[in-house]
Design a protein around this motif. Structure first.
Motif, short mmCIF file in Angstrom:
data_model
loop_
_atom_site.label_atom_id
_atom_site.label_comp_id
_atom_site.label_asym_id
_atom_site.label_seq_id
_atom_site.Cartn_x
_atom_site.Cartn_y
_atom_site.Cartn_z
N GLU A 264 0.83 -1.20 0.00
CA GLU A 264 0.00 0.00 0.00
C GLU A 264 0.87 1.26 0.00
O GLU A 264 0.60 2.22 -0.72
N ARG A 265 1.90 1.25 0.79
CA ARG A 265 2.82 2.40 0.86
C ARG A 265 3.53 2.58 -0.48
O ARG A 265 3.71 3.69 -0.97
N LEU A 266 3.91 1.46 -1.07
CA LEU A 266 4.57 1.50 -2.38
C LEU A 266 3.62 2.04 -3.44
O LEU A 266 4.02 2.86 -4.28
N ALA A 267 2.37 1.61 -3.40
CA ALA A 267 1.38 2.10 -4.35
C ALA A 267 1.16 3.61 -4.18
O ALA A 267 0.96 4.32 -5.17
N ASP A 268 1.20 4.09 -2.94
CA ASP A 268 1.09 5.54 -2.71
C ASP A 268 2.24 6.29 -3.37
O ASP A 268 2.05 7.37 -3.92
N LEU A 269 3.43 5.72 -3.29
CA LEU A 269 4.60 6.38 -3.87
C LEU A 269 4.54 6.46 -5.40
O LEU A 269 4.94 7.46 -5.99
N VAL A 270 4.07 5.40 -6.04
CA VAL A 270 4.07 5.38 -7.51
C VAL A 270 2.81 6.01 -8.10
O VAL A 270 2.77 6.28 -9.29
N GLY A 271 1.80 6.26 -7.27
CA GLY A 271 0.61 6.97 -7.73
C GLY A 271 -0.44 6.08 -8.35
O GLY A 271 -0.37 4.86 -8.29
N ALA A 272 -1.40 6.74 -8.97
CA ALA A 272 -2.53 6.05 -9.58
C ALA A 272 -2.43 6.12 -11.10
O ALA A 272 -1.65 6.90 -11.65
N ASP A 273 -3.24 5.29 -11.77
CA ASP A 273 -3.24 5.32 -13.23
C ASP A 273 -4.18 6.44 -13.72
O ASP A 273 -4.67 7.24 -12.94
#
Length: 159
Positions: free
Chosen positions: A99-108
């Motif tokens: 989840e933290r990693l997904a926050d860093l790379v953002g959304a599509d």
């Protein structure tokens, strides 16, 4: 207390500091690579990049959490990606906080979080991108391999 116990405690403290430092370096690398548009996010997207232009891959991050730990298909993909990275001298790390990693790379484009199970940091072959965090993470991976930790696990710093 024996000398081995004292050395073991010092070694554990040094290792904890190394992992925390690596977490901050990984966060910095991902933020910088995102700004430069040098990230490939997603298992299938990463596999495509590795197949088409393996020389452009500078670093690989594999992420999972308890929810996906028993996903056999994902584990098979991880095994294949790791093997590819080892064959092509690409450093690989694991992160347990997807989840933290997904926050860093953002959304599509649709606003949905990206599939952050595999993230590649790429660098164009013609004009290689240099980042101090990438150098530090490469050294961290090299040191980890010297103690037979082939795919070290990194903990990202808390927000």
């Amino acid at each position: 207390m024996t000398l081995e116990e004292i050395h073991g405690q010092e070694s554990t403290m040094e290792n904890t500091d190394r992992v925390q430092s690596a977490g901050a370096d990984l966060e910095g690398l991902l933020v910088a690579a995102k700004k430069q548009d040098y990230l490939t996010v997603g298992v299938y997207e990463s596999a495509k990049v590795m197949n088409v232009d393996p020389d452009s891959v500078a670093f690989c991050v594999l992420a999972t959490d308890e929810e996906y730990e028993c996903d056999i298909a994902l584990q098979i993909h991880f095994t294949l990606i790791q093997a590819f990275c080892f064959d092509n001298d690409i450093n690989v790390v694991r992160v347990n906080d997807i989840e933290r990693l997904a926050d860093l790379v953002g959304a599509d484009e649709t606003g949905e979080p990206k599939d952050a199970h595999c993230i590649l940091v790429t660098s164009p072959s013609a004009n290689p991108w240099k980042d101090p965090s990438l150098d530090k993470l490469s050294l961290f991976c090299q040191e980890s391999r010297s103690v037979y930790d082939w795919v070290p696990t990194i903990t990202l710093p808390e927000r």
